[in-house]
Design a protein around this motif. Structure first.
Motif, PDB file in Angstrom:
ATOM      1  N   LEU A  23       0.832  -1.206   0.000  1.00 36.01           N
ATOM      2  CA  LEU A  23       0.000   0.000   0.000  1.00 36.01           C
ATOM      3  C   LEU A  23       0.867   1.257   0.000  1.00 36.01           C
ATOM      4  N   THR A  24       1.899   1.248   0.837  1.00 31.45           N
ATOM      5  CA  THR A  24       2.775   2.426   0.926  1.00 31.45           C
ATOM      6  C   THR A  24       3.359   2.768  -0.442  1.00 31.45           C
ATOM      7  N   VAL A  25       3.835   1.751  -1.145  1.00 37.56           N
ATOM      8  CA  VAL A  25       4.448   2.001  -2.461  1.00 37.56           C
ATOM      9  C   VAL A  25       3.395   2.513  -3.432  1.00 37.56           C
ATOM     10  N   ALA A  26       2.224   1.871  -3.432  1.00 35.63           N
ATOM     11  CA  ALA A  26       1.173   2.289  -4.366  1.00 35.63           C
ATOM     12  C   ALA A  26       0.721   3.720  -4.080  1.00 35.63           C
ATOM     13  N   GLU A  27       0.657   4.069  -2.780  1.00 32.78           N
ATOM     14  CA  GLU A  27       0.144   5.391  -2.407  1.00 32.78           C
ATOM     15  C   GLU A  27       1.184   6.498  -2.561  1.00 32.78           C
ATOM     16  N   THR A  28       2.471   6.157  -2.377  1.00 32.83           N
ATOM     17  CA  THR A  28       3.480   7.225  -2.406  1.00 32.83           C
ATOM     18  C   THR A  28       4.212   7.330  -3.731  1.00 32.83           C
ATOM     19  N   THR A  29       4.197   6.275  -4.530  1.00 35.56           N
ATOM     20  CA  THR A  29       4.933   6.352  -5.809  1.00 35.56           C
ATOM     21  C   THR A  29       4.020   6.157  -7.008  1.00 35.56           C
ATOM     22  N   GLY A  30       2.859   5.547  -6.795  1.00 36.79           N
ATOM     23  CA  GLY A  30       2.012   5.204  -7.932  1.00 36.79           C
ATOM     24  C   GLY A  30       2.363   3.863  -8.542  1.00 36.79           C
ATOM     25  N   ILE A  31       3.492   3.295  -8.147  1.00 33.62           N
ATOM     26  CA  ILE A  31       3.873   1.991  -8.706  1.00 33.62           C
ATOM     27  C   ILE A  31       3.024   0.897  -8.076  1.00 33.62           C
ATOM     28  N   GLU A  32       2.534   0.017  -8.928  1.00 36.92           N
ATOM     29  CA  GLU A  32       1.734  -1.107  -8.442  1.00 36.92           C
ATOM     30  C   GLU A  32       2.685  -2.252  -8.131  1.00 36.92           C
TER      31      GLU A  32
END
Ligand SMILES: *Cc1c(COP(=O)(O)O)cnc(C)c1O
Ligand SMILES: [Zn+2]
Length: 396
Positions: A336-345
């Motif tokens: 979740l952190t990566v998806a929310e802070t970078t947009g990367i799935e």
């Protein structure tokens, strides 16, 4: 068999024997050890400018591959972006964090790099049928590359394999055997079947000598993308260790060729639910003990018995890295952190690398100006159901 100029054959990582590639389609003919493509590096006159040529995707490194691009079985895999993640860098207290986004490969994971090379070898051997046991993503990649090469594929997956993997193996026209249980059960069914079908050509992890050779290109690309600054740390979600062993080999090759001076510290990230490499590293063993009861939502790294653990542990030790395990709930949070802070799935399996890096930061393994590369080995959208249900567990 068509091979490149500098490729000298397959070196056994156990008995050190050197074999002609045409005579050794799988493990060492003498001792059953893992074979590793070998090169005459002195014969190569590569510079930082000429390391990558004009061929598409990972085939631009063909001079450091066994097979030339002209005979490649390829879906234009590789050449994936290295995306900067400044918020994560702040969180980890390091200079820079980059995510190598392997989700952009043809079937959505870095397994495509391994299968491109393994299927090229299979075609060179004149194989009509390839076979493997897989947790899922490698099976999807194998059935895709086999289709591209007009080769039949026999894929053994456990019931636990994801719906996307099973569906796409069918869609590519692969023969699929779904085995009740986990990867070990699928492996046993595969062993029985391949014993009965001697013409099958194996593209299984560290049976074919070529999957790590395809995956090593992730490191060449990373170093080129960082403008020849070797990253201080590479954190890798480790199952069978194919990518880790391959990337470490590539780092050594660049140094041998005089193109770099350093090796990145390689870190094997696993889930606490299946962490045989972490256990072995922490106890100083040179080989793993099989994990009794594997249980993690990280399907791609739920590998209780990684046969190449001696090679993985050597790479960790030689590079000055190590191994780290985190629990599944932290791994899901990291996705979740990566998806929310970078947009990367980020795939769930891959998020073990992010969560592992968070743990390494807490253990003060990183310096404040270090560069850390996280491998997003597969697309998060392949695991959408798992990540979404984690949100549901939080009432969202
Ligand atoms: C297979 C897989 C891994 C583990 O790869 P190894 O190189 O065998 O350690 C990691 N992430 C994903 C998404 C995978 O499919
Ligand atoms: Zn041998």
């Amino acid at each position: 068999m068509e091979t490149t100029a500098a490729f000298t054959g397959l070196r056994c990582t156990d008995c050190d024997g050197l074999f002609d590639a045409g005579d050794a389609p799988g493990r060492c003919p003498d001792c059953d050890g893992i074979l590793d493509p070998a090169y005459d590096y002195d014969a190569l006159d590569l510079t930082r400018e000429t390391l990558s040529g004009d061929e598409p995707g990972l085939w631009r490194y063909e001079s450091l591959m066994p097979f030339p691009a002209s005979v490649a079985v390829s879906l234009d895999e590789g050449n994936t972006p290295l995306v900067e993640a400044p918020t994560l860098a702040d969180e980890l207290g390091v200079g820079e964090v980059y995510i190598k986004d392997e989700g952009r490969n043809p079937t959505g994971t870095f397994k495509d790099r391994g299968q491109a090379m393994a299927m090229t070898a299979a075609a060179q051997h004149g194989a009509e049928t390839v076979a493997l046991a897989t947790a899922g993503n490698a099976g999807q990649a194998a059935s895709a590359y086999a289709a591209n090469a007009d080769i039949d594929s026999e894929v053994f997956v456990p019931t636990r394999a994801s719906f996307v993997n099973k569906a796409m193996i069918n869609v590519h026209g692969g023969e699929m055997t779904v085995v009740e249980g986990r990867i070990g059960d699928a492996g046993a069914a595969y062993d029985d079947a391949i014993a009965e079908n001697e013409a099958w050509h194996s593209v299984k992890t560290f049976v074919t000598p070529y999957r790590h050779e395809g995956k090593k290109t992730m490191l060449y690309e990373t170093v080129e993308q960082l403008d020849w600054a070797v990253p201080d740390h590479v954190v890798y979600p480790t199952g069978g260790g194919v990518g880790l062993v391959g990337m470490h080999k590539a780092a050594r090759e660049l140094r041998t060729l005089g193109l770099t001076d350093e090796l990145p510290a390689m870190w094997a990230a696993q889930s606490e639910g299946c962490a045989p490499v972490v256990d072995a590293f922490e106890s100083g063993a040179d080989e793993h003990e099989p994990w009794d009861q594997p249980d993690t939502i990280c399907g791609g790294i739920e590998i209780p018995d990684p046969g190449a653990s001696p090679l993985i542990l050597d790479a960790l030790a030689e590079s000055g890295g190590g191994a780290v395990a985190t629990p599944d709930d932290e791994i899901l949070e990291a996705a979740l952190t990566v998806a929310e802070t970078t947009g990367i799935e980020m795939g769930v399996t891959c998020s073990a690398a992010t969560s592992g890096a968070q743990q390494l930061a807490r253990e003060e393994q990183f310096d404040e100006d270090d560069t850390v590369v996280l491998l997003n080995t597969g697309a998060g959208s392949k695991d959408a159901d798992v990540v979404r249900s984690h949100l549901m567990s939080k009432g969202i």
